[in-house]
Design a protein around this motif. Structure first.
Motif, PDB file in Angstrom:
ATOM      1  N   VAL A 131     -43.664 -23.111  -3.289  1.00 51.42           N
ATOM      2  CA  VAL A 131     -44.271 -22.018  -4.188  1.00 51.42           C
ATOM      3  C   VAL A 131     -44.330 -23.763  -5.231  1.00 51.42           C
ATOM      4  CG1 VAL A 131     -44.243 -21.363  -6.429  1.00 51.42           C
ATOM      5  CG2 VAL A 131     -44.325 -19.661  -4.052  1.00 51.42           C
ATOM      6  N   ARG A 132     -43.012 -24.354  -5.170  1.00 53.10           N
ATOM      7  CA  ARG A 132     -43.057 -25.347  -5.901  1.00 53.10           C
ATOM      8  C   ARG A 132     -43.591 -26.163  -5.481  1.00 53.10           C
ATOM      9  NH1 ARG A 132     -37.727 -24.163  -5.679  1.00 53.10           N
ATOM     10  NH2 ARG A 132     -37.515 -26.054  -4.374  1.00 53.10           N
ATOM     11  N   ARG A 133     -44.098 -26.581  -4.205  1.00 54.11           N
ATOM     12  CA  ARG A 133     -45.150 -27.423  -3.364  1.00 54.11           C
ATOM     13  C   ARG A 133     -46.210 -27.412  -3.779  1.00 54.11           C
ATOM     14  NH1 ARG A 133     -46.081 -31.771  -3.189  1.00 54.11           N
ATOM     15  NH2 ARG A 133     -47.734 -32.130  -1.171  1.00 54.11           N
ATOM     16  N   LEU A 134     -46.819 -26.025  -3.728  1.00 56.09           N
ATOM     17  CA  LEU A 134     -47.930 -25.683  -4.095  1.00 56.09           C
ATOM     18  C   LEU A 134     -48.388 -25.984  -5.559  1.00 56.09           C
ATOM     19  CD1 LEU A 134     -48.082 -22.108  -2.425  1.00 56.09           C
ATOM     20  CD2 LEU A 134     -49.813 -24.752  -1.215  1.00 56.09           C
ATOM     21  N   HIS A 135     -47.491 -26.160  -6.266  1.00 57.87           N
ATOM     22  CA  HIS A 135     -47.679 -26.120  -7.513  1.00 57.87           C
ATOM     23  C   HIS A 135     -47.690 -28.069  -7.785  1.00 57.87           C
ATOM     24  CE1 HIS A 135     -44.918 -22.458  -9.375  1.00 57.87           C
ATOM     25  NE2 HIS A 135     -46.477 -22.562  -9.324  1.00 57.87           N
ATOM     26  N   ASP A 136     -46.827 -28.451  -7.392  1.00 61.38           N
ATOM     27  CA  ASP A 136     -47.342 -30.217  -7.556  1.00 61.38           C
ATOM     28  C   ASP A 136     -48.972 -30.251  -6.904  1.00 61.38           C
ATOM     29  OD1 ASP A 136     -46.013 -32.479  -7.405  1.00 61.38           O
ATOM     30  OD2 ASP A 136     -45.506 -32.512  -5.515  1.00 61.38           O
ATOM     31  N   THR A 137     -49.334 -29.496  -6.520  1.00 60.45           N
ATOM     32  CA  THR A 137     -51.088 -29.957  -5.840  1.00 60.45           C
ATOM     33  C   THR A 137     -51.780 -29.153  -6.827  1.00 60.45           C
ATOM     34  OG1 THR A 137     -51.506 -27.647  -4.083  1.00 60.45           O
ATOM     35  CG2 THR A 137     -49.966 -30.135  -3.073  1.00 60.45           C
ATOM     36  N   GLY A 138     -51.329 -28.942  -7.845  1.00 58.93           N
ATOM     37  CA  GLY A 138     -51.921 -27.613  -8.382  1.00 58.93           C
ATOM     38  C   GLY A 138     -52.671 -26.507  -8.273  1.00 58.93           C
TER      39      GLY A 138
ATOM     40  N   LYS B 276     -50.503 -34.029  -8.282  1.00 63.57           N
ATOM     41  CA  LYS B 276     -51.019 -34.709  -8.519  1.00 63.57           C
ATOM     42  C   LYS B 276     -50.120 -35.698  -9.109  1.00 63.57           C
ATOM     43  CE  LYS B 276     -54.343 -32.435  -8.211  1.00 63.57           C
ATOM     44  NZ  LYS B 276     -55.893 -32.284  -7.338  1.00 63.57           N
ATOM     45  N   ARG B 277     -50.553 -36.792  -9.554  1.00 57.92           N
ATOM     46  CA  ARG B 277     -49.570 -37.815 -10.477  1.00 57.92           C
ATOM     47  C   ARG B 277     -49.750 -37.633 -12.166  1.00 57.92           C
ATOM     48  NH1 ARG B 277     -51.899 -43.384  -7.276  1.00 57.92           N
ATOM     49  NH2 ARG B 277     -51.626 -42.865  -5.185  1.00 57.92           N
ATOM     50  N   TYR B 278     -50.349 -37.114 -11.947  1.00 62.09           N
ATOM     51  CA  TYR B 278     -49.579 -36.657 -13.344  1.00 62.09           C
ATOM     52  C   TYR B 278     -49.324 -34.942 -13.762  1.00 62.09           C
ATOM     53  CZ  TYR B 278     -54.192 -34.154 -12.722  1.00 62.09           C
ATOM     54  OH  TYR B 278     -55.086 -33.711 -11.516  1.00 62.09           O
ATOM     55  N   ASP B 279     -48.960 -34.815 -14.917  1.00 59.50           N
ATOM     56  CA  ASP B 279     -48.441 -33.703 -15.856  1.00 59.50           C
ATOM     57  C   ASP B 279     -49.642 -32.460 -14.978  1.00 59.50           C
ATOM     58  OD1 ASP B 279     -45.840 -34.461 -16.223  1.00 59.50           O
ATOM     59  OD2 ASP B 279     -46.498 -34.306 -17.990  1.00 59.50           O
ATOM     60  N   ASN B 280     -49.541 -31.003 -14.495  1.00 60.47           N
ATOM     61  CA  ASN B 280     -50.378 -30.163 -15.089  1.00 60.47           C
ATOM     62  C   ASN B 280     -49.747 -28.811 -15.477  1.00 60.47           C
ATOM     63  OD1 ASN B 280     -48.243 -28.567 -12.697  1.00 60.47           O
ATOM     64  ND2 ASN B 280     -49.924 -29.482 -11.093  1.00 60.47           N
ATOM     65  N   ARG B 281     -50.209 -27.552 -15.245  1.00 66.51           N
ATOM     66  CA  ARG B 281     -49.507 -26.250 -15.447  1.00 66.51           C
ATOM     67  C   ARG B 281     -48.514 -25.649 -14.998  1.00 66.51           C
ATOM     68  NH1 ARG B 281     -53.888 -21.350 -13.505  1.00 66.51           N
ATOM     69  NH2 ARG B 281     -53.714 -22.682 -11.280  1.00 66.51           N
ATOM     70  N   TYR B 282     -47.791 -26.555 -14.675  1.00 67.31           N
ATOM     71  CA  TYR B 282     -46.790 -26.046 -13.710  1.00 67.31           C
ATOM     72  C   TYR B 282     -45.255 -26.797 -13.589  1.00 67.31           C
ATOM     73  CZ  TYR B 282     -49.876 -23.424 -10.933  1.00 67.31           C
ATOM     74  OH  TYR B 282     -51.351 -22.455 -10.745  1.00 67.31           O
TER      75      TYR B 282
END
Length: 188
Positions: free
Chosen positions: A109-116, A176-182
C-alpha cells in the motif's frame, strides 16, 4: 530495514520508495519459499516411502529402476492410498499465504501510494487467490476428475498470474518526486 518494516506492519498510510520496498519483498518471498519447501518436503518423502514399500511388497505390480542420477518407481493400477493427503498441504499453503499477506500488505500500500495510486490496487490478485484456495480442495477431494472445475481453476490461475503481474508492474514504477495526496515524497 527488517525492523523498519516489522514496526510498520499495520501502517497503511504514507509512502515507501522502491529502494525500501523491494529488499523487503525479497525477504518475504524467501520466507514464503522456505515455508513452502518445509511443508512439501515431508509430504513428498512420506509418499515416496509408501510407494517404495508398496513396490517392494508387490513386485508383480511395481518396478523399481535406478541408475546414476535417477530413481524411478512405476506402479501399475490405481492406488489412491499411496498419494499424499492434500488437505494438510493446502492448509499449510493457506497459512503461508496469510503470513505473506500480513508481512507485505502495508508495504505494498505504501509503495502504491508513492506512485500516486490507491492501495486498493494491491487487492487485485486477491479474489483469484481466494477462489483458488476455495475450489482446489474440491477438485482433489472428488474421486471422479472434474474437467470443468479443472478448466475453471486453470483459467483462474491465469487470471491470478495476470493480476499479480499487473501489480508487480505498478509496484516497479518510479515514485512521484513531489508531495501527493498520500504524503510528502520519501527521502531517498
Amino acid at each position: 530495514m527488517i525492523g523498519y518494516h516489522l514496526v510498520r506492519l499495520a501502517k497503511f498510510s504514507g509512502r515507501e520508495t522502491r529502494a525500501m520496498f523491494w529488499p523487503w519483498a525479497a525477504i518475504v518471498m524467501g520466507i514464503a519459499m522456505i515455508g513452502g519447501f518445509a511443508t512439501v518436503t515431508p509430504m513428498v518423502l512420506a509418499s515416496m516411502a509408501k510407494m517404495r514399500k508398496f513396490a517392494l511388497e508387490h513386485s508383480e505390480q511395481a518396478t523399481i529402476t535406478s541408475g546414476p542420477g535417477h530413481y524411478e518407481i512405476a506402479i501399475d493400477g490405481y492406488h489412491p492410498e499411496l498419494m499424499p493427503d492434500i488437505a494438510p498441504f493446502l492448509i499449510a499453503v493457506e497459512g503461508i499465504m496469510a503470513l505473506l499477506i500480513v508481512l507485505i500488505a502495508a508495504a505494498v500500500v505504501r509503495r502504491l501510494h508513492d506512485t500516486g495510486r490507491s492501495g486498493a490496487w494491491g487487492l487485485l490478485p486477491l479474489p483469484f487467490l481466494l477462489f483458488g484456495f476455495a475450489r482446489m480442495p474440491v477438485l482433489f477431494a472428488d474421486p471422479v476428475f472434474d474437467t470443468r472445475l479443472f478448466g475453471l481453476l486453470f483459467l483462474n490461475n491465469l487470471c491470478y498470474l495476470a493480476a499479480l503481474g499487473t501489480l508487480v508492474l505498478l509496484l516497479a514504477r518510479s515514485g512521484k518526486r513531489y508531495d501527493n495526496r498520500y504524503g510528502s515524497a520519501p527521502a531517498v
